[in-house]
Design a protein around this motif. Structure first.
Motif, PDB file in Angstrom:
ATOM      1  N   ARG A 265       0.847  -1.186   0.000  1.00 21.66           N
ATOM      2  CA  ARG A 265       0.000   0.000   0.000  1.00 21.66           C
ATOM      3  C   ARG A 265       0.883   1.236   0.000  1.00 21.66           C
ATOM      4  N   VAL A 266       0.305   2.333  -0.459  1.00 20.44           N
ATOM      5  CA  VAL A 266       1.049   3.589  -0.590  1.00 20.44           C
ATOM      6  C   VAL A 266       1.283   4.189   0.786  1.00 20.44           C
ATOM      7  N   LYS A 267       2.557   4.536   1.074  1.00 20.58           N
ATOM      8  CA  LYS A 267       2.889   5.251   2.307  1.00 20.58           C
ATOM      9  C   LYS A 267       2.790   6.762   2.094  1.00 20.58           C
ATOM     10  N   ARG A 268       3.356   7.223   0.994  1.00 21.01           N
ATOM     11  CA  ARG A 268       3.326   8.675   0.735  1.00 21.01           C
ATOM     12  C   ARG A 268       3.565   8.952  -0.740  1.00 21.01           C
ATOM     13  N   VAL A 269       3.072  10.094  -1.158  1.00 18.19           N
ATOM     14  CA  VAL A 269       3.343  10.628  -2.488  1.00 18.19           C
ATOM     15  C   VAL A 269       4.243  11.837  -2.301  1.00 18.19           C
ATOM     16  N   GLU A 270       5.434  11.786  -2.872  1.00 16.23           N
ATOM     17  CA  GLU A 270       6.371  12.883  -2.664  1.00 16.23           C
ATOM     18  C   GLU A 270       5.833  14.163  -3.290  1.00 16.23           C
ATOM     19  N   PRO A 271       6.129  15.326  -2.679  1.00 18.28           N
ATOM     20  CA  PRO A 271       5.491  16.572  -3.125  1.00 18.28           C
ATOM     21  C   PRO A 271       6.106  17.209  -4.368  1.00 18.28           C
ATOM     22  N   ALA A 272       7.315  16.814  -4.755  1.00 20.80           N
ATOM     23  CA  ALA A 272       8.005  17.470  -5.869  1.00 20.80           C
ATOM     24  C   ALA A 272       8.143  16.518  -7.053  1.00 20.80           C
ATOM     25  N   ALA A 273       7.931  17.060  -8.260  1.00 28.21           N
ATOM     26  CA  ALA A 273       8.082  16.273  -9.482  1.00 28.21           C
ATOM     27  C   ALA A 273       9.482  16.464 -10.053  1.00 28.21           C
ATOM     28  N   PHE A 274       9.826  15.603 -11.000  1.00 31.09           N
ATOM     29  CA  PHE A 274      11.108  15.703 -11.683  1.00 31.09           C
ATOM     30  C   PHE A 274      10.905  15.317 -13.141  1.00 31.09           C
ATOM     31  N   THR A 275      11.860  15.686 -13.978  1.00 29.44           N
ATOM     32  CA  THR A 275      11.775  15.405 -15.408  1.00 29.44           C
ATOM     33  C   THR A 275      12.518  14.115 -15.717  1.00 29.44           C
ATOM     34  N   LYS A 276      11.858  13.251 -16.494  1.00 29.11           N
ATOM     35  CA  LYS A 276      12.453  11.965 -16.891  1.00 29.11           C
ATOM     36  C   LYS A 276      12.209  11.773 -18.382  1.00 29.11           C
ATOM     37  N   VAL A 277      13.228  11.294 -19.086  1.00 29.07           N
ATOM     38  CA  VAL A 277      13.113  11.053 -20.523  1.00 29.07           C
ATOM     39  C   VAL A 277      12.627   9.623 -20.731  1.00 29.07           C
ATOM     40  N   SER A 278      11.520   9.465 -21.466  1.00 34.91           N
ATOM     41  CA  SER A 278      10.947   8.149 -21.713  1.00 34.91           C
ATOM     42  C   SER A 278      11.797   7.385 -22.726  1.00 34.91           C
ATOM     43  N   PRO A 279      11.577   6.057 -22.869  1.00 30.82           N
ATOM     44  CA  PRO A 279      12.319   5.291 -23.882  1.00 30.82           C
ATOM     45  C   PRO A 279      12.141   5.830 -25.298  1.00 30.82           C
ATOM     46  N   LEU A 280      11.042   6.573 -25.545  1.00 30.03           N
ATOM     47  CA  LEU A 280      10.814   7.156 -26.869  1.00 30.03           C
ATOM     48  C   LEU A 280      11.451   8.522 -27.021  1.00 30.03           C
ATOM     49  N   GLY A 281      12.172   8.980 -25.976  1.00 28.30           N
ATOM     50  CA  GLY A 281      12.847  10.267 -26.054  1.00 28.30           C
ATOM     51  C   GLY A 281      11.980  11.452 -25.685  1.00 28.30           C
ATOM     52  N   VAL A 282      10.831  11.220 -25.059  1.00 31.03           N
ATOM     53  CA  VAL A 282       9.913  12.297 -24.679  1.00 31.03           C
ATOM     54  C   VAL A 282      10.151  12.673 -23.219  1.00 31.03           C
ATOM     55  N   GLU A 283      10.259  13.966 -22.930  1.00 34.65           N
ATOM     56  CA  GLU A 283      10.421  14.420 -21.552  1.00 34.65           C
ATOM     57  C   GLU A 283       9.072  14.355 -20.826  1.00 34.65           C
ATOM     58  N   GLU A 284       9.076  13.728 -19.657  1.00 38.42           N
ATOM     59  CA  GLU A 284       7.858  13.568 -18.871  1.00 38.42           C
ATOM     60  C   GLU A 284       8.073  14.096 -17.458  1.00 38.42           C
ATOM     61  N   GLN A 285       7.022  14.647 -16.884  1.00 42.75           N
ATOM     62  CA  GLN A 285       7.062  15.071 -15.491  1.00 42.75           C
ATOM     63  C   GLN A 285       6.508  13.946 -14.618  1.00 42.75           C
ATOM     64  N   ARG A 286       7.316  13.483 -13.691  1.00 42.51           N
ATOM     65  CA  ARG A 286       6.938  12.335 -12.876  1.00 42.51           C
ATOM     66  C   ARG A 286       7.128  12.636 -11.394  1.00 42.51           C
ATOM     67  N   VAL A 287       6.447  11.836 -10.548  1.00 41.76           N
ATOM     68  CA  VAL A 287       6.494  11.992  -9.092  1.00 41.76           C
ATOM     69  C   VAL A 287       6.758  10.619  -8.488  1.00 41.76           C
ATOM     70  N   ASN A 288       7.637  10.558  -7.491  1.00 41.75           N
ATOM     71  CA  ASN A 288       7.897   9.306  -6.795  1.00 41.75           C
ATOM     72  C   ASN A 288       6.764   8.992  -5.829  1.00 41.75           C
ATOM     73  N   VAL A 289       6.269   7.757  -5.904  1.00 42.29           N
ATOM     74  CA  VAL A 289       5.268   7.252  -4.971  1.00 42.29           C
ATOM     75  C   VAL A 289       5.911   6.104  -4.202  1.00 42.29           C
ATOM     76  N   VAL A 290       5.880   6.185  -2.864  1.00 42.82           N
ATOM     77  CA  VAL A 290       6.556   5.214  -2.001  1.00 42.82           C
ATOM     78  C   VAL A 290       5.504   4.330  -1.337  1.00 42.82           C
ATOM     79  N   GLY A 291       5.703   3.018  -1.416  1.00 42.31           N
ATOM     80  CA  GLY A 291       4.785   2.074  -0.800  1.00 42.31           C
ATOM     81  C   GLY A 291       5.509   1.109   0.112  1.00 42.31           C
TER      82      GLY A 291
END
Length: 388
Positions: A265-291
């Motif tokens: 189960r999810v413990k927390r959703v971190e408050p800050a996002a970061f940029t990650k490049v997908s395998p297709l080369g697209v920049e995505e904004q993502r957030v770490n979810v800790v369970g």
């Protein structure tokens, strides 16, 4: 006997009749079909994740000097305060001495911060426990839902883990302070400076040995990592447009290389996002979810790759249809149902959508047969034969 001319005319008539029958006979399309049925259905967000040990301590060299060959190996058990390495400090020059004083001040500040975090975590845990008590009382009176009560219970467990992690960080900070203070200890007149004992701030097992051989290392060099593999959490990065559907207490399913499905189960959703490049080369904004894992997890360790599903909705007996059977129809959806050997277009009302199946609210019933992946030739009323 028939004359030759009559035979020719008869052949022409029969050939024409056969051709007319071939041209005018109704076309029968072979189709792939599926049965509408009731069964379990889940709506999930699926992502890749990594496991990590918590609490987790990275032990560094407190002084510059020669580190003796490590006597511990990855997998060895350690207890808090156990000596895991020894370093023979190098002589101090004036510049190094000033750096050592600065390191000691920084270590003291970090320890003060860690102590403050322990106090803060203790206060938050007390508030969470009081909120749980209120929720239990309200649940007994029927004033709150079972989900609200589950979230209150989960919040207490999350705060307990945060307090444990804060206490571990405080111990590690205290160890760093002792190491920084040891750097300023002067040798006596009888000989060189005594080796500095490096101790484990927490108990558990050695996860990695980063310096195995006898060599000179500068202060701050990572020597080994210690943690308890029995206490694992899972981290998955989720697209920011999806993470709004996830909160503390959301059920999770974790699948490792063994194929076994573990509950979490999810413990927390971190408050800050970061940029990650997908395998297709697209920049995505993502957030770490800790369970946190709820099932026993033998065979899993630190930084193992896993598949993670966040369960947003599920039902044990939903009326469901394959997603490949659905067709857009004006502003609604439709399917081709097979009735009496013919395809019949039916508009349907849909509910929750799973990865491969969709909940049906109206327009179909259990036992109906629907065409899967109909092509452009399919029309209402055409003859069909279900492919075996």
């Amino acid at each position: 006997m028939l004359k030759r001319r009559q035979v020719v005319l008869l052949g022409i008539v029969l050939g024409g009749a056969g051709l007319a029958w071939v041209l005018l006979r109704p076309t029968v399309f072979e189709v792939e079909a599926a049965t509408v049925e009731r069964g379990p259905l889940r709506v999930t967000i699926d992502e890749d994740g990594l496991t990590r040990v918590q609490p987790h301590a990275e032990i560094t060299a407190p002084v510059t000097g020669r580190v003796a060959e490590s006597r511990v190996r990855a997998g060895d058990s350690v207890v808090a305060g156990m000596v895991v390495a020894r370093i023979s400090p190098a002589p101090l020059d004036p510049r190094t001495r000033e750096q050592a004083r600065a390191s000691l001040e920084a270590a003291r500040a970090l320890r003060s911060e860690a102590t403050a975090r322990v106090r803060q975590a203790s206060v938050q845990l007390g508030e969470a426990r009081r909120a749980r008590s209120r929720a239990e009382a309200l649940a007994t009176a029927g004033a709150v839902t079972a989900r609200d009560l589950e979230q209150a219970v989960a919040e207490v467990q999350v705060r307990e883990r945060e307090l444990e992690a804060a206490v571990s960080r405080e111990r590690a900070a205290a160890q760093d302070e002792r190491g920084a203070r040891a750097l300023l200890v002067e040798p006596d007149s009888s000989g060189p400076r005594a080796p500095v004992a490096v101790r484990a701030p927490i108990g558990g097992r050695v996860l990695r040995v980063l310096e195995e051989h006898d060599r000179v290392v500068p202060a701050g060099t990572s020597l080994l990592e210690v943690g308890d593999p029995a206490n694992l959490e899972v981290v998955a990065d989720v697209l920011t447009r999806d993470v709004g559907q996830i909160s503390a207490g959301t059920p999770m399913l974790v699948r490792a290389g063994t194929g076994r499905e573990l509950k979490a189960r999810v413990k927390r959703v971190e408050p800050a996002a970061f940029t990650k490049v997908s395998p297709l080369g697209v920049e995505e904004q993502r957030v770490n979810v800790v369970g946190e894992l709820l099932d026993p997890h033998p065979g899993l360790g630190d930084k193992f790759e896993v598949d993670v599903s966040f369960v947003l909705w599920e039902s044990p007996s939903a009326l469901k249809v394959p997603g490949g059977a659905l067709l857009p129809s004006d502003s609604t959806w439709a399917v081709f149902a097979v009735t009496g050997g013919r395809a019949r277009l039916r508009r349907v009302g849909l509910g929750h959508r799973g990865a491969r199946e969709t909940e049906v609210l109206s327009g179909l019933q259990a036992g109906d047969t629907v065409i899967v992946h109909p092509d452009d030739r399919m029309r209402d009323g055409v003859r069909v034969a279900v492919r075996d």
